[in-house]
Design an enzyme around this catalytic site. Structure first.
Site, PDB file in Angstrom:
ATOM      1  N   SER A  30     -18.380 112.677 149.373  1.00 11.71           N
ATOM      2  CA  SER A  30     -18.976 113.450 148.246  1.00 11.71           C
ATOM      3  C   SER A  30     -19.518 114.530 148.504  1.00 11.71           C
ATOM      4  CB  SER A  30     -19.854 111.421 147.813  1.00 11.71           C
ATOM      5  OG  SER A  30     -20.366 112.269 146.328  1.00 11.71           O
ATOM      6  N   LYS A  50     -15.077 114.322 146.701  1.00 15.19           N
ATOM      7  CA  LYS A  50     -15.663 113.032 145.949  1.00 15.19           C
ATOM      8  C   LYS A  50     -15.908 114.845 145.082  1.00 15.19           C
ATOM      9  CE  LYS A  50     -18.541 110.194 144.566  1.00 15.19           C
ATOM     10  NZ  LYS A  50     -19.060 108.618 144.674  1.00 15.19           N
ATOM     11  N   LYS A  95     -19.512 115.852 142.378  1.00 15.63           N
ATOM     12  CA  LYS A  95     -19.687 116.057 141.361  1.00 15.63           C
ATOM     13  C   LYS A  95     -20.013 116.373 140.270  1.00 15.63           C
ATOM     14  CE  LYS A  95     -22.394 112.285 143.281  1.00 15.63           C
ATOM     15  NZ  LYS A  95     -22.220 111.124 142.811  1.00 15.63           N
ATOM     16  N   ASP A 146     -17.891 112.082 140.245  1.00 14.46           N
ATOM     17  CA  ASP A 146     -18.094 111.267 139.647  1.00 14.46           C
ATOM     18  C   ASP A 146     -19.409 111.778 138.613  1.00 14.46           C
ATOM     19  OD1 ASP A 146     -19.894 109.292 140.016  1.00 14.46           O
ATOM     20  OD2 ASP A 146     -20.997 109.262 141.939  1.00 14.46           O
ATOM     21  N   GLU A 168     -15.102 108.938 137.875  1.00 18.19           N
ATOM     22  CA  GLU A 168     -16.485 108.205 138.423  1.00 18.19           C
ATOM     23  C   GLU A 168     -17.644 107.572 136.907  1.00 18.19           C
ATOM     24  OE1 GLU A 168     -17.829 107.866 142.371  1.00 18.19           O
ATOM     25  OE2 GLU A 168     -19.180 106.309 142.261  1.00 18.19           O
ATOM     26  N   ASP A 193     -18.972 102.714 139.370  1.00 15.61           N
ATOM     27  CA  ASP A 193     -20.540 102.910 139.673  1.00 15.61           C
ATOM     28  C   ASP A 193     -21.647 101.714 139.438  1.00 15.61           C
ATOM     29  OD1 ASP A 193     -22.228 102.898 141.935  1.00 15.61           O
ATOM     30  OD2 ASP A 193     -21.924 104.821 142.114  1.00 15.61           O
ATOM     31  N   LYS A 237     -21.167  98.818 145.671  1.00 17.92           N
ATOM     32  CA  LYS A 237     -21.609  99.297 147.205  1.00 17.92           C
ATOM     33  C   LYS A 237     -22.518  97.872 147.173  1.00 17.92           C
ATOM     34  CE  LYS A 237     -22.750 104.075 145.196  1.00 17.92           C
ATOM     35  NZ  LYS A 237     -23.394 104.308 144.415  1.00 17.92           N
ATOM     36  N   GLY A 247     -20.955 105.048 148.649  1.00 17.58           N
ATOM     37  CA  GLY A 247     -22.442 105.216 149.591  1.00 17.58           C
ATOM     38  C   GLY A 247     -23.491 105.524 149.018  1.00 17.58           C
TER      39      GLY A 247
HETATM   40  O1  OSB Z   1     -23.034 108.076 142.721  1.00 13.53           O
HETATM   41  O2  OSB Z   1     -22.163 107.938 144.313  1.00 13.53           O
HETATM   42  C1  OSB Z   1     -23.225 108.061 143.837  1.00 13.53           C
HETATM   43  C2  OSB Z   1     -25.423 109.563 146.503  1.00 13.53           C
HETATM   44  C3  OSB Z   1     -26.948 108.871 145.828  1.00 13.53           C
HETATM   45  C4  OSB Z   1     -26.720 108.315 144.887  1.00 13.53           C
HETATM   46  C5  OSB Z   1     -25.085 107.989 144.002  1.00 13.53           C
HETATM   47  C6  OSB Z   1     -24.465 108.869 144.666  1.00 13.53           C
HETATM   48  C7  OSB Z   1     -24.622 109.342 145.914  1.00 13.53           C
HETATM   49  C8  OSB Z   1     -23.256 109.515 146.493  1.00 13.53           C
HETATM   50  C9  OSB Z   1     -23.042 109.948 147.969  1.00 13.53           C
HETATM   51  O3  OSB Z   1     -21.969 109.635 145.355  1.00 13.53           O
HETATM   52  C10 OSB Z   1     -22.126 108.816 148.853  1.00 13.53           C
HETATM   53  C11 OSB Z   1     -22.778 109.443 150.370  1.00 13.53           C
HETATM   54  O4  OSB Z   1     -22.239 110.398 150.339  1.00 13.53           O
HETATM   55  O5  OSB Z   1     -23.464 108.348 151.020  1.00 13.53           O
HETATM   56 MG    MG Z   2     -21.269 107.120 141.903  1.00 11.85          MG
END
Ligand code: OSB
Ligand code: MG
Length: 371
Positions: free
Chosen positions: A135, A161, A163, A189, A214, A239, A263, A291
């Site tokens: 991510s 992925k 953001k 995401d 996402e 999510d 999660k 994650g």
């Molecule tokens: O939305 O998946 C998410 C990290 C912090 C809060 C929310 C998210 C995330 C990630 C990181 O996308 C995923 C990772 O590397 O653990």
């Molecule tokens: Mg997410």
């Protein structure tokens, strides 16, 4: 087995680089490690809440409070016979799923160590290795994200992925497709950064063949997600909206998504995560493991969960060196071959705590003993 001692530690572990999402920027991992002790064995889990309530309503502080004042008193001195039923111990506690999950998951580790089986097999896992993605956070320029995509793609990550947020979306995705081609397994995401008023932009994303988008809309809005899914071809993955099997049932009934990110912390523990996995399989809804920038202990729990059969899409549990220069477990959580993590076969989570690293990152520690 009788739970005779529980230890809480608040850890502060620097991130290699700041991680930015549409809701904010993280520079260090402030988290809680739960350790449960019985018969000379120790079970571990992390609470995945952040220092601020921007992902959900929980924080490191509220998790500590819930553990100290409600969950530990419920767990101490109890007889652990069936980890599938541990969440019943906390039935009187509403929500606070990350706090509950940290206690429940530590008990799962303890239980599987006592049984001499891996956490994966205790949960019913079937995979020997799991495919993983990465991510990538928001950066100050598109070029910086392109550099990061190139770097992680070279390392072999099986899914990229990125953001996105309003104003940092179409041009970004277009640039990634332009540079890396249509073959790149790519998703975005939004962490709830959009509303239905952004429909034109979200429709534009359809042109890029993303694996999924996402959580484009608000965490509490299954109805608008259903509306959006009817308007766009890109599969929606939820999510933040999914906290329970009931949420999955409603999302399926409404047509709010086509994929679910599970999660462990967000849904209240491993037993709940397994139930959601099973329900999604019944509805042929693929799932993947999300994650929360976990340390090695949290990653180990994610790996065990992701070894279940319906985790058919690469998750966000990257190698630990993606986020941290130094971790609290040994061996390091790292690829067994590019883009894959081996599912440990040793008892419990299959990783050992590295005591010196643990001490180094511990800010506060408290021990609770059964009377
Ligand atoms: O939305 O998946 C998410 C990290 C912090 C809060 C929310 C998210 C995330 C990630 C990181 O996308 C995923 C990772 O590397 O653990
Ligand atoms: Mg997410």
């Amino acid at each position: 087995m009788n739970i005779d001692r529980i230890e809480l530690r608040r850890l502060q572990v620097p991130l290699k680089a700041p991680f930015e999402t549409s809701f904010g920027r993280l520079i260090s991992r402030d988290c809680i490690l739960v350790a449960v002790f019985s018969e000379g064995l120790a079970g571990y889990a992390e609470a995945v809440a952040f220092h601020q309530p921007f992902y959900n309503e929980e924080t490191t502080g509220t998790v500590w409070h819930m553990l100290e004042d409600f969950l530990i008193p419920q767990a101490l001195g109890r007889d652990l016979t069936d980890p599938w039923k541990v969440s019943d111990w906390f039935a009187g506690v509403r929500r606070n799923f990350m706090a509950i999950s940290s206690m429940e998951s530590a008990l799962w580790d303890l239980y599987s160590k006592a049984m001499g089986v891996s956490l994966s097999s205790a949960l019913g896992g079937t995979r020997t290795e799991i495919a993983v993605g990465v991510s990538i956070g928001i950066e100050s320029s598109i070029d910086q994200v392109l550099d990061n995509v190139g770097h992680f793609r070279e390392q072999g990550y099986q899914k990229i992925k990125v953001k996105i947020k309003p104003g940092f979306d179409i041009a970004l995705i277009a640039a990634i497709r332009d540079k890396f081609g249509d073959g790149l397994a790519l998703m975005a995401d939004a962490n709830s950064a959009y509303t239905l008023a952004d429909l034109p932009v979200l429709r534009e994303l359809d042109a890029f063949g993303l694996m999924m988008i996402e959580q484009p809309l608000a965490a509490d809005d299954l109805i608008d997600h259903a509306r959006l899914q009817r308007e766009i071809a890109t599969p929606i993955c939820l999510d933040e909206s999914i906290h329970s099997s009931e949420d999955v049932r409603k999302a399926v009934e409404l047509g709010s998504c086509k994929i679910i990110n599970i999660k462990i912390g967000r849904v209240g523990g491993l037993a709940k995560a397994r139930a959601i996995h099973d329900l999604c399989a019944k509805h042929t809804l693929p799932v993947w493991c999300g994650g929360m920038l976990e340390l090695g202990v949290g990653r180990a729990h994610n790996i065990a969960l992701a070894s279940l059969p319906n985790f058919s899409i690469a998750g966000d549990t990257s190698a630990s060196n993606r986020s941290f220069a130094e971790d609290i477990v040994t061996p390091a959580v790292d690829f067994c071959r590019p883009g894959f993590l081996a599912v440990p076969t040793g008892p419990g989570i299959g990783y050992e705590i590295e005591p010196r690293a643990l001490e180094k990152f511990t800010e506060t520690k408290m021990t609770f003993a059964a009377r």
